[in-house]
Design a protein around this motif. Structure first.
Motif, short mmCIF file in Angstrom:
data_model
loop_
_atom_site.label_atom_id
_atom_site.label_comp_id
_atom_site.label_asym_id
_atom_site.label_seq_id
_atom_site.Cartn_x
_atom_site.Cartn_y
_atom_site.Cartn_z
N LYS A 48 -73.59 6.94 -10.62
CA LYS A 48 -72.38 6.41 -11.27
C LYS A 48 -71.67 7.57 -11.95
CE LYS A 48 -73.78 1.93 -10.95
NZ LYS A 48 -75.23 1.86 -11.23
N ILE A 93 -78.16 3.18 9.09
CA ILE A 93 -77.13 2.73 8.15
C ILE A 93 -77.47 1.34 7.61
CG2 ILE A 93 -74.69 2.06 7.93
CD1 ILE A 93 -74.05 4.29 9.99
N LEU A 97 -78.44 0.46 3.71
CA LEU A 97 -77.70 -0.53 2.92
C LEU A 97 -78.66 -1.58 2.36
CD1 LEU A 97 -74.58 -1.09 5.25
CD2 LEU A 97 -74.59 0.05 3.01
N GLY A 100 -80.90 0.04 -0.38
CA GLY A 100 -80.12 0.30 -1.60
C GLY A 100 -79.81 -0.99 -2.34
N LEU B 121 -77.13 8.21 2.22
CA LEU B 121 -75.73 7.87 1.97
C LEU B 121 -75.54 6.35 2.02
CD1 LEU B 121 -72.82 9.00 1.60
CD2 LEU B 121 -72.58 8.90 4.08
N SER B 122 -76.11 5.71 3.03
CA SER B 122 -76.00 4.25 3.15
C SER B 122 -76.70 3.54 1.99
CB SER B 122 -76.63 3.77 4.46
OG SER B 122 -76.19 4.56 5.53
N VAL B 124 -77.11 4.74 -1.06
CA VAL B 124 -76.28 4.91 -2.25
C VAL B 124 -75.14 3.89 -2.24
CG1 VAL B 124 -74.57 6.48 -3.28
CG2 VAL B 124 -76.86 7.32 -2.74
N ILE B 125 -74.51 3.69 -1.05
CA ILE B 125 -73.43 2.70 -0.94
C ILE B 125 -73.98 1.30 -1.24
CG2 ILE B 125 -71.81 1.61 0.68
CD1 ILE B 125 -71.60 4.42 2.05
N GLY B 126 -75.17 0.99 -0.71
CA GLY B 126 -75.80 -0.31 -0.98
C GLY B 126 -76.06 -0.51 -2.47
N LEU B 128 -74.45 0.99 -5.04
CA LEU B 128 -73.17 0.86 -5.75
C LEU B 128 -72.57 -0.52 -5.47
CD1 LEU B 128 -71.66 4.42 -5.12
CD2 LEU B 128 -72.54 3.53 -7.29
N ALA B 129 -72.70 -0.99 -4.21
CA ALA B 129 -72.17 -2.31 -3.85
C ALA B 129 -72.83 -3.38 -4.71
CB ALA B 129 -72.41 -2.59 -2.37
N SER B 132 -71.74 -3.08 -8.45
CA SER B 132 -70.36 -3.46 -8.77
C SER B 132 -70.18 -4.97 -8.59
CB SER B 132 -69.36 -2.67 -7.93
OG SER B 132 -69.63 -2.87 -6.57
#
Lengths: 147, 139
Positions: A48, A93, A97, A100, B121-122, B124-126, B128-129, B132
């Protein structure tokens, strides 16, 4: 279902040695910094922009630099063990996702829940670990054996 | 001194992930593939980690200060929530698809793996998604 063991790739000695090192790393962070070595939580904090330069980010950034540089420095000590990544780029990917998003929703990952949480006998971490292990077994079955 | 130990903790943890075989996705998938040729090695990784960390947590359990006399931060949440289970199920599915979880993926990124880079990278996006969408403070 008959269980067969993959003796060729079965490496209990190095697995145990590496595992003990995970325990030492997590214990050092706990005893001297008073923090839990939960990689997903540590990473989620520093990505962040408003957090990155805060006081609270410092220990997290240092720990992550140590972690990442293990991969960079290891080849100078010994040959890297073989690694094979079977997943295609779209799968990587999708997997990233899910890992994460899921680690944030479930408040932790294999390190925070699986190693630290189980070590402190946290009921939440036991439930989380059983959940991600179960999803892992089912997903692997579906991707490798269901077709 | 404290900073050096924090760095070393990360370094030893990362080296442990390499030595244990966790940075090789084939080992993770081999462990999760109980219907195929099962590789139980990962059980020893967890046993090794827990057998040391257990005593560190026992020692710290009732202490308010670290060995450097600073406050200890341990999670205080104890209730079991839907989010805990559903999030962990998502996590486990992603873990099995690629054979990477967050720590080993970061270490493999440090080795220069482009595939690990794409995964991180994916991830990190997950993260942050999620944060948020649910306005979760990341502690």
């Amino acid at each position: 279902m008959q269980l067969t063991i993959d003796w060729l790739h079965y490496t209990p000695g190095s697995a145990l040695t590496g595992g003990l090192m995970l325990g030492i790393g997590a214990s050092l962070l706990l005893l001297f910094s008073g923090k839990i070595a939960g990689i997903s939580g540590i990473l989620a904090y520093v990505i962040k922009p408003t957090h990155l330069f805060s006081q609270d980010a410092a220990w997290r950034v240092l720990f992550l630099i140590g972690l990442i540089s293990a991969g960079t420095m290891y080849p100078f000590i010994a040959a890297l063990p073989p690694a094979s990544i079977a997943a295609s780029n779209p799968t990587l990917i999708m997997a990233g996702l899910l890992v994460g998003f899921g680690s944030r929703m479930g408040s932790g990952c294999t390190s925070g829940h699986g190693i630290c949480g189980l070590s402190r006998l946290s009921l939440r971490s036991m439930v989380a670990t059983l959940s991600f292990m179960t999803a892992g077994f089912v997903t692997t079955y579906l991707t490798l054996h269901a077709s | 001194m404290k900073n050096t130990i924090t760095f070393l903790a990360g370094l030893i943890f990362g080296l442990g992930l390499i030595v244990s075989g966790m940075t090789n996705p084939a080992n993770i998938i081999g462990f999760l593939d109980i219907a195929g040729n099962w590789n139980p090695s990962l059980v020893f990784v967890m046993l090794g980690g827990i057998s040391i960390a257990f005593f560190a947590f026992r020692y710290m359990a009732n202490k308010k200060l670290t060995l450097f006399k600073e406050p200890v931060h341990l999670p205080g949440t104890t209730h079991l929530s839907k989010e805990l289970v559903i999030g962990s199920l998502f996590f486990g599915a992603g873990w099995a698809l690629a054979g990477f979880c967050p720590g080993p993926a970061l270490v493999a990124l440090g080795m220069g793996s482009k595939q690990a880079g794409l995964f991180v990278l994916s991830m990190v996006i997950g993260m942050l998604a999620h944060d948020s969408l649910f306005k979760k403070s990341s502690h």
